[in-house]
Design a protein around this motif. Structure first.
Motif, PDB file in Angstrom:
ATOM      1  N   THR A  63      34.149  27.607  30.712  1.00  0.00           N
ATOM      2  CA  THR A  63      35.173  28.646  30.637  1.00  0.00           C
ATOM      3  C   THR A  63      35.827  28.682  29.264  1.00  0.00           C
ATOM      4  N   GLY A  64      36.168  27.506  28.719  1.00  0.00           N
ATOM      5  CA  GLY A  64      36.795  27.445  27.402  1.00  0.00           C
ATOM      6  C   GLY A  64      35.914  28.021  26.318  1.00  0.00           C
ATOM      7  N   TYR A  65      34.638  27.679  26.365  1.00  0.00           N
ATOM      8  CA  TYR A  65      33.688  28.175  25.360  1.00  0.00           C
ATOM      9  C   TYR A  65      33.528  29.686  25.476  1.00  0.00           C
ATOM     10  N   ILE A  66      33.354  30.180  26.698  1.00  0.00           N
ATOM     11  CA  ILE A  66      33.133  31.613  26.907  1.00  0.00           C
ATOM     12  C   ILE A  66      34.336  32.429  26.458  1.00  0.00           C
ATOM     13  N   LEU A  67      35.543  32.005  26.849  1.00  0.00           N
ATOM     14  CA  LEU A  67      36.744  32.758  26.456  1.00  0.00           C
ATOM     15  C   LEU A  67      36.974  32.702  24.952  1.00  0.00           C
ATOM     16  N   THR A  68      36.653  31.575  24.327  1.00  0.00           N
ATOM     17  CA  THR A  68      36.796  31.459  22.869  1.00  0.00           C
ATOM     18  C   THR A  68      35.855  32.428  22.160  1.00  0.00           C
ATOM     19  N   ILE A 113      34.556  35.214  23.358  1.00  0.00           N
ATOM     20  CA  ILE A 113      34.996  36.603  23.588  1.00  0.00           C
ATOM     21  C   ILE A 113      36.164  36.947  22.672  1.00  0.00           C
ATOM     22  N   ALA A 114      37.158  36.053  22.624  1.00  0.00           N
ATOM     23  CA  ALA A 114      38.356  36.312  21.817  1.00  0.00           C
ATOM     24  C   ALA A 114      38.007  36.462  20.340  1.00  0.00           C
ATOM     25  N   GLU A 115      37.230  35.524  19.803  1.00  0.00           N
ATOM     26  CA  GLU A 115      36.895  35.566  18.379  1.00  0.00           C
ATOM     27  C   GLU A 115      35.987  36.754  18.064  1.00  0.00           C
ATOM     28  N   GLY A 116      35.094  37.091  18.999  1.00  0.00           N
ATOM     29  CA  GLY A 116      34.238  38.251  18.797  1.00  0.00           C
ATOM     30  C   GLY A 116      35.037  39.541  18.743  1.00  0.00           C
TER      31      GLY A 116
END
Length: 403
Positions: free
Chosen positions: A19-24, A26-29
């Protein structure tokens, strides 16, 4: 004027768990696409536990606020509940403080209490709330036997869910089976499917003979069936152990588990109790090592217990595609997992809790090894054509701009 977006998640950078990796990402993208992205999260509590990150920082164009929460031993259920309550309440207060009228808010379903408080906060503040469903509660707890279907708490959560889903601006799900379940259960039409993605740049197919992990454990001469990821309650580990027992005299067939979870102790005990010499369990390995360990097999195993249809999608499958590996999917028909395997013709779908059917498929895969390479090629082609990060980021960008 830049679009303003808030992402609410317990886990975020430097957390590298799913979850942490996926949300990071998405946010940075989205930050690179012109969105003003802000994140409210907790201090690291999982893979980066013990790291003390700044309370506020800007990382890769994203403004991050890290909220207080207890960090007690999550392996003890009571302590884990305390952690859940404190971080949820802390995030709730911070959402009320930071979010402004007409802001867009993207909240994830982990921990399960987080969406309820966030949606309520958005209603109070006049913000638009979008829910990203990774796991559907209480359905998941019912499927794994932790709650009964007609339990008072289950019924209460379902009623709250109905109110919550009707209050949301939009819902994003990671599987078509999820979309169908939410549409039928809550009459919610504003649902978009955006699956997770393959890390095609970091993970590429590798010849088995070149694999460092298989060399380290002297397994290159075995036919390897690999289970990598969470070894938890939602996963049908029992069928794999029973299948391993039934083929234990077929010395060429070997099972390799990599990961951790609630069923890992049971798995280790069963290996001893059954005197199984054809299974090894390795600890979880770093995300940076995925190319190595995902390529350490002939066929990948991905499993879900009965009742998980529409509730969760194993994110590991997309990087298995990137590694170009065939998949034996232990799952009910028409789950997102089953649909991917069947549509791309990259493996087999086996019903959960049916060891005999699993053994039959394993033997078929072993006998027809010449077909595996073609399946692997198709898996990689699917990863590059349908499941790149750029493709999924574009879907999020389009959705947010339209809303």
């Amino acid at each position: 004027m830049r679009n303003k977006l808030w992402i609410i998640s317990e886990l975020y950078y430097p957390e590298a768990t799913s979850t942490g990796y996926i949300l990071t990402q998405i946010a940075e993208g989205l930050a690179t696409k012109g969105f003003g992205v802000n994140v409210l999260c907790s201090q690291p509590t999982y893979s980066s536990r013990g790291v003390r990150a700044p309370k506020k920082e800007v990382h890769n164009g994203v403004n991050i606020w890290r909220c207080w929460g207890t960090k007690l031993n999550k392996d003890i259920l009571f302590f884990r509940l305390i952690n859940l309550v404190t971080i949820t309440l802390s995030l709730f207060v911070n959402v009320l403080w930071h979010i402004k009228r007409f802001d867009s808010v993207l909240v994830v379903t982990n921990p399960p209490t987080l969406p309820y408080f966030t949606v309520f906060s958005c209603w109070l503040r006049g913000a638009n709330c979008i829910l990203l469903v990774h796991d559907l509660y209480p359905n998941l707890l019912v499927a794994v036997g932790k709650l009964r279907l007609r339990n008072l708490l289950t019924r209460l959560m379902n009623k709250i869910n109905k109110t919550m889903f009707n209050s949301l601006k939009h819902v994003v799900v990671i599987g078509r089976d999820m979309r169908d379940l939410i549409a039928s259960s809550f009459s919610k039409e504003e649902v978009t499917v955006i699956t997770n993605w393959s890390d095609c740049r970091d993970i590429v197919p590798m010849l088995k003979e070149q694999n460092a992990l298989l060399s380290e454990y002297q397994l290159k001469d075995k036919f390897i069936l690999q289970y990598a990821g969470n070894i938890g309650y939602p996963n049908d580990v029992e069928s794999i152990v029973e299948a391993a027992t039934q083929v234990s005299k077929e010395e060429s067939i070997y099972f390799l588990f990599i990961g951790a979870g609630a069923k890992k102790k049971w798995l280790a005990a069963e290996i001893i109790n059954r005197s199984l010499k054809n299974i090894s369990i390795l600890p979880s390995r770093a995300r940076e090592d995925q190319m190595n360990f995902l390529n350490a097999c002939d066929v990948a195993l991905v499993s879900l217990v009965n009742g998980m249809k529409g509730i969760s999608v194993p994110s590991r499958i997309y990087n298995i595609l990137a590694a170009g590996k065939p998949i034996i999917a232990i799952t009910e028909p028409s789950t997102e997992l089953a649909l991917v395997v069947e549509e791309e013709n990259i493996g087999w779908v086996v019903p959960p809790h049916n060891a005999a059917a699993l053994v039959k498929v394993i033997r078929a895969a072993y006998i027809n090894k010449d077909q595996l390479a073609a399946m692997g090629v198709r898996a990689r082609i699917a990863a590059e054509a349908k499941y790149t990060f750029e493709c999924k980021l574009q879907s999020f960008q389009t959705l947010l701009q339209n809303l």
